[in-house]
Design an enzyme around this catalytic site. Structure first.
Site, PDB file in Angstrom:
ATOM      1  N   ARG A   1       0.847  -1.207   0.000  1.00  0.00           N
ATOM      2  CA  ARG A   1       0.000   0.000   0.000  1.00  0.00           C
ATOM      3  C   ARG A   1       0.882   1.257   0.000  1.00  0.00           C
ATOM      4  O   ARG A   1       0.595   2.227  -0.704  1.00  0.00           O
ATOM      5  CB  ARG A   1      -0.911   0.029   1.222  1.00  0.00           C
ATOM      6  CG  ARG A   1      -1.726  -1.233   1.442  1.00  0.00           C
ATOM      7  CD  ARG A   1      -3.016  -1.257   0.627  1.00  0.00           C
ATOM      8  NE  ARG A   1      -3.794  -2.435   0.953  1.00  0.00           N
ATOM      9  CZ  ARG A   1      -3.779  -3.593   0.284  1.00  0.00           C
ATOM     10  NH1 ARG A   1      -3.026  -3.735  -0.796  1.00  0.00           N
ATOM     11  NH2 ARG A   1      -4.522  -4.621   0.675  1.00  0.00           N
TER      12      ARG A   1
ATOM     13  N   GLU B   1     -14.111 -14.937   8.641  1.00  0.00           N
ATOM     14  CA  GLU B   1     -13.939 -14.367   7.294  1.00  0.00           C
ATOM     15  C   GLU B   1     -13.551 -15.428   6.273  1.00  0.00           C
ATOM     16  O   GLU B   1     -12.372 -15.728   6.101  1.00  0.00           O
ATOM     17  CB  GLU B   1     -12.880 -13.240   7.324  1.00  0.00           C
ATOM     18  CG  GLU B   1     -12.690 -12.593   5.949  1.00  0.00           C
ATOM     19  CD  GLU B   1     -11.679 -11.442   5.947  1.00  0.00           C
ATOM     20  OE1 GLU B   1     -11.096 -11.155   7.005  1.00  0.00           O
ATOM     21  OE2 GLU B   1     -11.485 -10.849   4.876  1.00  0.00           O
TER      22      GLU B   1
ATOM     23  N   LYS C   1     -17.770 -12.171   8.154  1.00  0.00           N
ATOM     24  CA  LYS C   1     -17.173 -11.199   7.220  1.00  0.00           C
ATOM     25  C   LYS C   1     -16.989 -11.874   5.858  1.00  0.00           C
ATOM     26  O   LYS C   1     -15.938 -12.443   5.562  1.00  0.00           O
ATOM     27  CB  LYS C   1     -15.831 -10.697   7.781  1.00  0.00           C
ATOM     28  CG  LYS C   1     -15.079  -9.757   6.844  1.00  0.00           C
ATOM     29  CD  LYS C   1     -13.954  -9.028   7.553  1.00  0.00           C
ATOM     30  CE  LYS C   1     -13.130  -8.215   6.587  1.00  0.00           C
ATOM     31  NZ  LYS C   1     -12.175  -7.330   7.249  1.00  0.00           N
TER      32      LYS C   1
ATOM     33  N   SER D   1     -14.173  -5.629   1.332  1.00  0.00           N
ATOM     34  CA  SER D   1     -14.357  -4.969   0.035  1.00  0.00           C
ATOM     35  C   SER D   1     -13.639  -5.711  -1.087  1.00  0.00           C
ATOM     36  O   SER D   1     -14.038  -5.580  -2.256  1.00  0.00           O
ATOM     37  CB  SER D   1     -13.930  -3.504   0.090  1.00  0.00           C
ATOM     38  OG  SER D   1     -12.612  -3.358   0.537  1.00  0.00           O
TER      39      SER D   1
ATOM     40  N   GLY E   1     -11.156  -5.548  -3.074  1.00  0.00           N
ATOM     41  CA  GLY E   1     -10.571  -4.989  -4.291  1.00  0.00           C
ATOM     42  C   GLY E   1     -11.573  -4.174  -5.095  1.00  0.00           C
ATOM     43  O   GLY E   1     -11.244  -3.651  -6.171  1.00  0.00           O
TER      44      GLY E   1
ATOM     45  N   ARG F   1      -9.288  -1.763   2.114  1.00  0.00           N
ATOM     46  CA  ARG F   1      -8.982  -0.872   0.989  1.00  0.00           C
ATOM     47  C   ARG F   1     -10.094   0.126   0.713  1.00  0.00           C
ATOM     48  O   ARG F   1      -9.812   1.298   0.406  1.00  0.00           O
ATOM     49  CB  ARG F   1      -8.694  -1.722  -0.262  1.00  0.00           C
ATOM     50  CG  ARG F   1      -7.339  -2.378  -0.228  1.00  0.00           C
ATOM     51  CD  ARG F   1      -7.236  -3.528  -1.200  1.00  0.00           C
ATOM     52  NE  ARG F   1      -7.973  -4.698  -0.742  1.00  0.00           N
ATOM     53  CZ  ARG F   1      -8.046  -5.856  -1.406  1.00  0.00           C
ATOM     54  NH1 ARG F   1      -7.446  -5.964  -2.582  1.00  0.00           N
ATOM     55  NH2 ARG F   1      -8.703  -6.879  -0.918  1.00  0.00           N
TER      56      ARG F   1
HETATM   57  C1  5MM Z   1      -6.493  -5.064   5.759  1.00  0.00           C
HETATM   58  O1  5MM Z   1      -6.100  -6.235   5.067  1.00  0.00           O
HETATM   59  C2  5MM Z   1      -6.300  -7.444   5.801  1.00  0.00           C
HETATM   60  C3  5MM Z   1      -5.043  -8.173   6.047  1.00  0.00           C
HETATM   61  O2  5MM Z   1      -4.438  -8.636   4.911  1.00  0.00           O
HETATM   62  P1  5MM Z   1      -3.021  -9.431   5.014  1.00  0.00           P
HETATM   63  O3  5MM Z   1      -3.087 -10.397   6.141  1.00  0.00           O
HETATM   64  O4  5MM Z   1      -2.947 -10.084   3.676  1.00  0.00           O
HETATM   65  O5  5MM Z   1      -1.960  -8.417   5.194  1.00  0.00           O
HETATM   66  C4  5MM Z   1      -7.414  -8.264   5.129  1.00  0.00           C
HETATM   67  O6  5MM Z   1      -7.621  -9.514   5.718  1.00  0.00           O
HETATM   68  C5  5MM Z   1      -8.658  -7.448   5.292  1.00  0.00           C
HETATM   69  O7  5MM Z   1      -9.001  -7.339   6.654  1.00  0.00           O
HETATM   70  C6  5MM Z   1      -9.841  -8.005   4.551  1.00  0.00           C
HETATM   71  O8  5MM Z   1      -9.494  -8.661   3.353  1.00  0.00           O
HETATM   72  C7  5MM Z   1     -10.745  -6.843   4.219  1.00  0.00           C
HETATM   73  O9  5MM Z   1     -10.004  -5.877   3.517  1.00  0.00           O
HETATM   74  P2  5MM Z   1     -10.531  -5.409   2.099  1.00  0.00           P
HETATM   75  O10 5MM Z   1      -9.434  -4.530   1.581  1.00  0.00           O
HETATM   76  O11 5MM Z   1     -10.767  -6.638   1.272  1.00  0.00           O
HETATM   77  O12 5MM Z   1     -11.819  -4.677   2.419  1.00  0.00           O
END
Ligand code: 5MM
Length: 340
Positions: A33, A177, A219, A261, A263, A292
């Protein structure tokens, strides 16, 4: 297990007008990011960014909880207050990502199993002591040629259920999730089929592991075509397919569903949530737990500059407010054009 505390914290996580900020990017993900805004990822730049988010004035109106990463839960704001303490003082529940990531599933090319169960009981006790009131574990289901297999879906559901039972034993609400990825060229129909299978396996496993459904938050992904699919579904089609799938597979005992979300653009994620919340009476709260889709424009506004902190916080608040409106279906796409 304190069932009442689990239930009240789960209800607070999905309270009306609010949702969860997923700020649990692991060091590898936050680096990606930061790379996009040409900022070096260091202990201090990660801390400064999280402080910007957690101290945004008024965020508590639309943010019920924040998912932290192991490094972040141990970090402090500039005034010396540990982040979990700062969040709790604002009425925001601190949460913690406890999985150790999705690793290659031996014997199943292209599929993953989320690890992190070893020593989890002890880690949960430590995080509880640091103020965590909920946790998160993400299973990753990819769609492609010949995948996902039923075995990978079952293995991930089993791990999610073991994690959930351990969380509830520690009086921590588990966010469950199971993410069906939107990478790839699959159709929305294929996404619905796989999401249906994943949710079926997850709730079967939660039942077998005696997880108290009133004390979890689900989730899931939305039901949506793969990013590379030539035919992209209209927003109302995404909302309808997602609601149909959830109504079939998520028991009414679950207090709330907080979408990832995955992506989608910020505007798409907010619109889809708003449309679903216009879909009539639902058995659960329909909320957000975006990473994101709550942070993209904030990162762009900040770019690592102290002089941009106030503008970036305003950007973050605007996104939180728009998603807060989507909780009741009051968000309209035209609001994106309105001044911050
Ligand atoms: C914030 O990103 C979370 C952690 O990702 P990594 O373990 O790969 O670093 C991820 O699990 C996130 O909580 C969920 O996917 C929701 O984030 P998005 O961006 O999909 O809304």
């Amino acid at each position: 297990m304190e069932k009442t505390a689990l239930e009240s914290n789960a209800a607070a996580m999905v309270a009306p007008s609010k949702g969860i900020l997923a700020a649990d990017e692991s060091s590898g993900t936050i680096k990606k990011r930061f790379d996009k805004i040409r900022l070096e990822s260091t202990f201090e730049s990660r801390r400064a960014y999280r402080e910007l988010l957690f101290t945004a004035p008024g965020a508590e109106k639309h943010i019920s909880g924040v998912i932290l990463y192991d490094e972040t839960i141990r970090q402090k704001a500039s005034d010396g207050r540990p982040f979990p303490e700062l969040l709790a003082a604002r009425g925001i529940l601190p949460g913690i990502k406890v999985d150790a990531g999705a690793k290659a599933l031996a014997g199943f090319p292209g599929e993953t199993i989320t690890e992190g169960l070893d020593g989890l009981r002890e880690r949960l006790a430590e995080y509880r002591g640091m103020g965590a009131r909920f946790a998160k574990w993400r299973a990753v289901i990819d769609i492609g040629g010949g995948i996902p297999t039923g075995f990978a879906i079952e293995a991930n559901a089993h791990a999610l259920a073991r994690y959930s039972a351990l969380c509830q034993e520690a009086s921590i609400v588990p966010i469950v999730e199971p993410e069906v990825l939107m990478d790839g060229d699959h159709t929305i129909e294929r996404c619905e089929e796989v999401t249906d299978a994943a949710l079926t396996a997850v709730f079967d496993a939660l039942f077998l592991h005696r997880v108290h459904l009133e004390g979890i938050v689900l989730k899931p992904n939305m039901v949506i075509a793969g990013k590379k699919c030539a035919v992209q579904a209209a927003p109302q089609q995404v909302a309808d397919a997602t609601l149909r799938c959830l109504r079939r597979r998520v028991p009414a005992a679950v207090p709330g569903i907080a979408f990832l979300s995955g992506g989608q653009s910020e505007a798409d994620a907010t619109l889809h949530l708003s449309l679903m919340n216009r879909g009539g009476k639902l058995p659960w709260q329909l909320s957000f737990s975006y990473g994101r889709a709550l942070q993209q424009s904030t990162l762009d506004a900040w770019r690592g500059e102290a002089s941009n902190v106030t503008a970036a916080q305003k950007t973050f608040l605007r996104r939180a407010r728009l998603n807060g409106l989507a909780r009741s279906g009051a968000y309209e796409a035209a609001m994106e054009q309105a001044a911050a």
